[in-house]
Design a protein around this motif. Structure first.
Motif, PDB file in Angstrom:
ATOM      1  N   VAL B 117       0.875  -1.162   0.000  1.00  0.00           N
ATOM      2  CA  VAL B 117       0.000   0.000   0.000  1.00  0.00           C
ATOM      3  C   VAL B 117       0.914   1.214   0.000  1.00  0.00           C
ATOM      4  CG1 VAL B 117      -1.543   1.368   1.466  1.00  0.00           C
ATOM      5  CG2 VAL B 117      -2.023  -1.049   1.061  1.00  0.00           C
ATOM      6  N   THR B 118       0.759   2.047  -0.999  1.00  0.00           N
ATOM      7  CA  THR B 118       1.644   3.210  -1.132  1.00  0.00           C
ATOM      8  C   THR B 118       1.001   4.419  -0.470  1.00  0.00           C
ATOM      9  OG1 THR B 118       2.247   2.275  -3.268  1.00  0.00           O
ATOM     10  CG2 THR B 118       3.084   4.466  -2.775  1.00  0.00           C
ATOM     11  N   LEU B 119       1.642   4.869   0.588  1.00  0.00           N
ATOM     12  CA  LEU B 119       1.093   5.990   1.345  1.00  0.00           C
ATOM     13  C   LEU B 119       1.685   7.294   0.847  1.00  0.00           C
ATOM     14  CD1 LEU B 119      -0.807   6.592   3.744  1.00  0.00           C
ATOM     15  CD2 LEU B 119       1.184   6.483   5.220  1.00  0.00           C
ATOM     16  N   TRP B 121       1.737   8.563  -1.959  1.00  0.00           N
ATOM     17  CA  TRP B 121       2.342   8.351  -3.270  1.00  0.00           C
ATOM     18  C   TRP B 121       3.842   8.047  -3.197  1.00  0.00           C
ATOM     19  CZ3 TRP B 121      -0.299  12.977  -2.043  1.00  0.00           C
ATOM     20  CH2 TRP B 121      -1.667  12.947  -2.340  1.00  0.00           C
ATOM     21  N   ARG B 124       6.085   2.917   0.685  1.00  0.00           N
ATOM     22  CA  ARG B 124       5.510   1.594   0.422  1.00  0.00           C
ATOM     23  C   ARG B 124       5.391   0.803   1.715  1.00  0.00           C
ATOM     24  NH1 ARG B 124       7.482  -0.206  -5.518  1.00  0.00           N
ATOM     25  NH2 ARG B 124       6.614   1.639  -6.514  1.00  0.00           N
ATOM     26  N   TRP B 127       1.840  -5.012   3.039  1.00  0.00           N
ATOM     27  CA  TRP B 127       0.417  -5.233   3.281  1.00  0.00           C
ATOM     28  C   TRP B 127       0.052  -6.656   2.824  1.00  0.00           C
ATOM     29  CZ3 TRP B 127      -1.355  -0.717   5.468  1.00  0.00           C
ATOM     30  CH2 TRP B 127      -2.713  -0.674   5.836  1.00  0.00           C
ATOM     31  N   TYR B 148      -6.903   1.115  -2.350  1.00  0.00           N
ATOM     32  CA  TYR B 148      -6.785   1.280  -0.896  1.00  0.00           C
ATOM     33  C   TYR B 148      -5.715   2.331  -0.588  1.00  0.00           C
ATOM     34  CZ  TYR B 148      -6.863   0.003   4.033  1.00  0.00           C
ATOM     35  OH  TYR B 148      -7.003   0.042   5.399  1.00  0.00           O
ATOM     36  N   SER B 149      -4.654   2.358  -1.400  1.00  0.00           N
ATOM     37  CA  SER B 149      -3.608   3.367  -1.225  1.00  0.00           C
ATOM     38  C   SER B 149      -4.175   4.771  -1.374  1.00  0.00           C
ATOM     39  CB  SER B 149      -2.492   3.171  -2.259  1.00  0.00           C
ATOM     40  OG  SER B 149      -1.964   1.873  -2.176  1.00  0.00           O
ATOM     41  N   THR B 153      -4.285   7.265   1.755  1.00  0.00           N
ATOM     42  CA  THR B 153      -3.545   8.513   1.595  1.00  0.00           C
ATOM     43  C   THR B 153      -4.446   9.725   1.852  1.00  0.00           C
ATOM     44  OG1 THR B 153      -1.992   7.559   0.028  1.00  0.00           O
ATOM     45  CG2 THR B 153      -2.289   9.948  -0.074  1.00  0.00           C
TER      46      THR B 153
END
Lengths: 70, 193
Positions: B117-119, B121, B124, B127, B148-149, B153
């Protein structure tokens, strides 16, 4: 008749920066606010008592309470 | 004021984030938060979603309002300016399409599924526990991770501005809010702001 000028407080919306989220509508105890066509919030002056709840709630802080002479 | 059924939709928003922690495929449900506001704006010509049903906004209102997790300061003027709101919408769109492109690459077999999941942008987050492999194509899972990212975010950004400014300051620059307002402006050209 000697009529004194009454000063009333009313909510004013700076419509050009209003995001029409509707937070003010939810918090208004008088039901004086509505979202006009999903573009900005509109105050019904006849219902507004100038309590300022909307001004406090507005996430964009675009509502102010102004004194108007009626 | 009378409480309505939709005043508790914050539970759905919270549940969404929790479910996605355990099984990423629930992320697909987030599409509802995209299509419902757009449909309401396109058909009804109003922002009924923001005004009544948005669970995200209710969640921020609850945390920042009743729980007092907000400084309740005015949002900076530039954050409510049109260039920032439209700029953020464009940026959000660009990131969204990049996510769709990554999903396409997995569907096309050109890229392997990345269970992250990239928070914001950038970061990483592992997950992998939320995906156990299914009968479905890995691309279906890739979209879920990507979507989901996006949702996580925007929640994090919203929480940040909730603490710094007013509880629902996310609403000021929410891309969906900006987009639905633009649709309403197009539908009502005679309503001047």
């Amino acid at each position: 008749m000697n009529q004194t000028m009454r000063v009333k407080r009313k909510a004013r919306v700076e419509t050009s920066v209003c995001v029409a989220c509707g937070c003010c509508v939810k918090v208004c105890p008088m039901g004086a606010l509505s979202i006009s066509d999903g573009i900005y919030a509109k105050v019904d002056d006849s219902a507004c008592v100038g309590c300022g709840k909307c001004a406090k709630e507005c996430p964009a802080s675009v509502i102010s309470i102004e004194e108007v002479t009626a | 004021m009378k409480k309505r059924w939709y005043d508790d939709l914050w539970i759905a928003s919270l549940l969404y984030l929790v479910l996605g922690f355990f099984n990423i495929l629930f992320a697909w449900l987030g599409l509802l938060c995209f299509f419902i506001p757009l449909l309401i704006a396109a058909i009804g010509g109003n922002k009924g979603y923001c005004n009544r049903y948005c669970g995200r906004g209710q969640l921020f209102g609850l945390l920042g309002g009743r729980f007092g997790l907000s400084r309740r300061r005015d949002i900076p003027r530039w954050m409510k300016s049109k260039w920032f709101r439209y700029g953020f919408l464009i940026f959000f769109f660009a990131m969204f399409f990049q996510m769709l492109w990554n999903t396409y690459l997995v569907f096309a077999g050109a890229q392997d599924l990345k269970q992250v999941v990239t928070l914001l942008w950038t970061f990483r987050l592992p997950w992998h526990w939320a995906y156990h492999g299914t009968l479905l194509h890995p691309g279906v899972a890739q979209f879920a991770f990507g979507f989901y990212s996006v949702m996580l975010t925007s929640t994090v950004l919203g929480l940040l501005t909730m603490v710094l400014f007013k509880p629902r300051s996310w609403c000021v620059y929410c891309p969906m809010g900006t987009m639905t307002q633009l649709i309403c402006k197009a539908k009502h050209p005679n309503t001047r702001s």
